[in-house]
Design a protein around this motif. Structure first.
Motif, PDB file in Angstrom:
ATOM      1  N   ASN A 209       0.822  -1.210   0.000  1.00  0.00           N
ATOM      2  CA  ASN A 209       0.000   0.000   0.000  1.00  0.00           C
ATOM      3  C   ASN A 209       0.857   1.262   0.000  1.00  0.00           C
ATOM      4  N   MET A 213       0.706   4.124  -2.787  1.00  0.00           N
ATOM      5  CA  MET A 213       0.389   5.532  -2.530  1.00  0.00           C
ATOM      6  C   MET A 213       1.499   6.428  -3.087  1.00  0.00           C
ATOM      7  N   GLN A 223      -9.285   5.007  -1.413  1.00  0.00           N
ATOM      8  CA  GLN A 223      -8.924   4.049  -0.359  1.00  0.00           C
ATOM      9  C   GLN A 223     -10.226   3.503   0.190  1.00  0.00           C
ATOM     10  N   ASP A 232      -8.365   5.041   6.551  1.00  0.00           N
ATOM     11  CA  ASP A 232      -7.131   5.829   6.448  1.00  0.00           C
ATOM     12  C   ASP A 232      -5.888   5.034   6.807  1.00  0.00           C
ATOM     13  N   PRO A 235      -6.120   0.738   4.665  1.00  0.00           N
ATOM     14  CA  PRO A 235      -7.124   0.466   3.628  1.00  0.00           C
ATOM     15  C   PRO A 235      -6.923  -0.929   3.029  1.00  0.00           C
ATOM     16  N   LEU A 238      -7.200  -0.332  -2.831  1.00  0.00           N
ATOM     17  CA  LEU A 238      -6.685   0.941  -3.366  1.00  0.00           C
ATOM     18  C   LEU A 238      -6.860   0.922  -4.876  1.00  0.00           C
TER      19      LEU A 238
END
Ligand SMILES: Nc1ncnc2c1ncn2[C@@H]1O[C@H](COP(=O)(O)OP(=O)(O)OP(=O)(O)O)[C@@H](O)[C@H]1O
Length: 623
Positions: A209, A213, A223, A232, A235, A238
């Motif tokens: 993740n 990101m 998310q 937050d 998640p 994605l």
């Protein structure tokens, strides 16, 4: 001679594989059995071999780590955290690349030597073709989290180990690497490892993740989690899409979820969610959203694309002497002349080239970086020059524009130019002279306006005299030559350490302090890997640091070893470390180890005894 338990294991593996059809039930899960069978019948491995895994040579390991620099940097903190969670139960943690080569390794000093002897070490290679069934290899083949427990291993050398491992994928679904936690001792029951496997799988997802990101930050990112409190922090799903709604990236759970719901991965975000409902998810607050045409709501948050950070970030300030070089180089560049940057590996040649581009008149144009050493020789031509549809077998049906065309109007940065094949050097020379590119298979040439910056850590003049680099190209490229100082000679080392520490600690949110002792070691260390090595060392130290100040003990042993060894502390002496590393790399064989160290076998025997190194097969070094 094999010990009785090893012999028993070898018999068991051989019997099970040979009589598979006749046995009512294999003694291991089918995943493990399939891997045993491949290990024996496809890879022709010997289950009785007691040899440890192959260890990459130092230059090769360095190359692999450099190639995976971003992945390692992003994963570093999580690797440290997982180790922190399992270290008290005597697990070590390894991060490998997609070939099973160990890039990062965390282990408590208490068990470090035992782990090394068992093959749990930086640079070890854990592919199925070489080591047979083991934790990392089974993840590489199954692409799922697994535990390979004791006698699940194919080779008798590993039957004391328990290894729980999980895959990490990039946003396009390609395998990036494997996270692994292994222990030398554990209860016989495989179920004892269930919790560790869960922890490893969670860490692997956290890295995946974080990588997602980072990679998708300039796109829309959704998310999602079924529980609002986790959207937050952890998640599950994605998804990233561009301004036109094209789905560009998914984490592996999102990929699985879309396949399950829609039978395949849709091309457009509008096929996944109702676009009006999606647009209503604003303000980056967590809200509910339904799958399109499907029951089931998710808690989601949508992040708008982040603007690229200002490129002249303070993170890449240069040494004052280099600033002067840069000022002059900008002038040369603005006259459209090429610049050649030379310096040791990791000294910041690419960083310099980017700064040069950003301060030049071409700053609005693209900056295209090509590492000539990283592209296989047979692909470099098509990568650089591009090709038209159907130019060769395997070519994309749409053709490809090539990096030279992509750099049109901007700067082309050719890193490791010394590795460019001679035939291509000739073509490059022509492009520079005529400003024209002919893609493979194209009837017509295309005009391009590019400015070239080249870099090399090799002595190009020496390559010219050896006939491996064209002299005319050398002179043409080197209108302005900039030589970057190695880190050990830089005058801004202190400021650089503080700046990089601020970046590496807690993702830059709160900077860790640094003790005077640790700082002194960093200031006086030789830094053969230059700024890149300093960055890695600080990333590692930040990951293992327990408090809010980096201590000497947080620095990797190869850095602090030079400074802290007292004669009485034989076990921490840097020489012992060097000899031990060389022995392990050469599988404890005296002749190649002595050769690598540049000493005779007799001297090696003497030093091994003096340094108190405990050899696994003592007889081999005492004759
Ligand atoms: N002035 C600097 N400030 C901050 N980080 C730097 C600086 N110079 C280099 N680095 C960091 O060091 C690493 C290596 O830098 P770079 O790729 O520019 O080196 P290089 O000389 O091109 O290496 P190679 O010869 O291996 O290609 C990168 O992670 C980069 O972020």
């Amino acid at each position: 001679m094999l010990a009785a338990n090893s012999r028993e294991h070898v018999d068991c593996v051989s019997r099970v594989v040979r009589n598979a059809d006749r046995l009512p039930q294999a003694p291991v899960p089918s995943l493990i059995f399939d891997s045993w069978r491949r290990s024996m019948e496809q890879h022709h491995l010997d289950p009785g071999s007691l040899q440890g895994p192959r260890i990459l040579s130092e230059p090769l390991l360095k190359e692999c780590r450099e190639r995976a620099e971003l992945f390692m940097r992003i994963a570093s903190e999580e690797v440290g955290q997982l180790h922190h969670r399992v270290r008290h139960a005597d697990y070590c943690v390894m991060l490998t690349d997609a070939q099973g080569q160990t890039l990062d390794h965390r282990v408590d000093s208490r068990i470090r030597n035992d782990c090394r002897k068992a093959g749990l070490y930086l640079g070890t290679c854990w592919s199925e073709a070489e080591e047979g069934t083991c934790g990392v290899a089974t993840v590489l083949t199954s692409k799922a989290a697994v535990t390979v427990h004791k006698r699940d291993h194919f080779r008798a050398a590993f039957i004391d180990l328990t290894c729980s491992a999980a895959p990490i994928f990039d946003p396009q679904g390609n395998l990036l690497g494997v996270m692994d936690a292994s222990a030398l001792q554990s209860p016989d029951d495989r179920r004892s490892q269930h919790l560790v496997r869960q922890m490893v799988a969670q860490s692997a997802q956290a890295i995946e993740n974080a990588f997602f990101m980072h990679s998708a930050r300039q796109h829309w990112v959704l998310q999602a989690h079924s529980t609002p409190g986790y959207v937050d922090s952890q998640p599950d799903l994605l998804l990233a899409w561009d301004q036109d709604g094209r789905l560009l990236a998914l984490n592996s759970k999102a990929r699985q979820a879309l396949r399950r719901r829609f039978g395949q991965v849709p091309a457009h975000i509008g096929e996944v969610f109702d676009l009006d409902a999606l647009r209503a998810v604003t303000d980056q607050r967590t809200q509910q959203l339904n799958w399109l045409g499907e029951p089931g709501a998710l808690h989601v948050r949508v992040n708008p694309p982040q603007r690229p950070r200002p490129r002249t970030a303070p993170s890449t300030q240069l040494d004052p002497r280099v600033e002067e070089h840069l000022r002059l180089a900008v002038r040369v560049k603005d006259r459209n002349l090429p610049v050649l940057v030379q310096g040791e590996t990791g000294a910041g040649k690419e960083v310099f080239a980017r700064q040069l581009h950003e301060r030049s008149a071409r700053r609005q144009g693209p900056f295209v970086a090509v590492n000539c050493a990283a592209i296989p020789e047979n692909l470099i031509e098509s990568e650089l020059f591009g090709y038209v549809a159907g130019a060769f077998t395997g070519a994309s049906s749409k053709g490809m524009p090539g990096l030279l065309v992509q750099a049109d109007g901007g700067t082309l940065f050719l890193d490791e130019i010394g590795d460019m094949p001679l035939a291509l050097q000739t073509r490059l020379l022509r492009v520079m002279a005529e400003g024209e590119v002919a893609p493979l298979g194209a009837a017509k040439t295309r005009t391009v306006d590019i400015q070239v910056i080249c870099a090399s850590h090799r002595d190009l003049a020496a390559l010219v005299s050896e006939g491996r680099f064209r002299e005319d190209l050398y002179f043409r490229l080197g209108c302005a030559r900039v030589s970057l100082p190695p880190l050990r000679d830089r005058t801004d080392k202190l400021a650089l350490i503080h700046r990089l520490l601020a970046q590496e600690s807690h993702g830059g949110a709160v900077s860790l302090g640094i003790s005077q002792a640790a700082l002194e070691v960093l200031l006086s260390y030789g830094w053969p890997g230059n700024v890149r090595q300093l960055r890695h060392v600080l990333a590692y130290a930040c990951a293992v640091c327990d408090g809010d100040t980096l201590q000497l003990a947080d620095l990797p042993v190869e850095v602090r070893g030079e400074q802290v060894a007292a004669p009485a502390e034989q076990s921490a002496s840097p020489e012992r470390q060097v000899v031990l590393d060389a022995l392990i790399r050469h599988r404890w064989k005296p002749s190649p180890t002595a050769q690598a160290l540049g000493i005779s076998r007799a001297t090696l025997y003497r030093r091994v005894n003096q340094l108190g190194i405990d050899m696994p097969g003592k007889a081999s070094l005492t004759q």
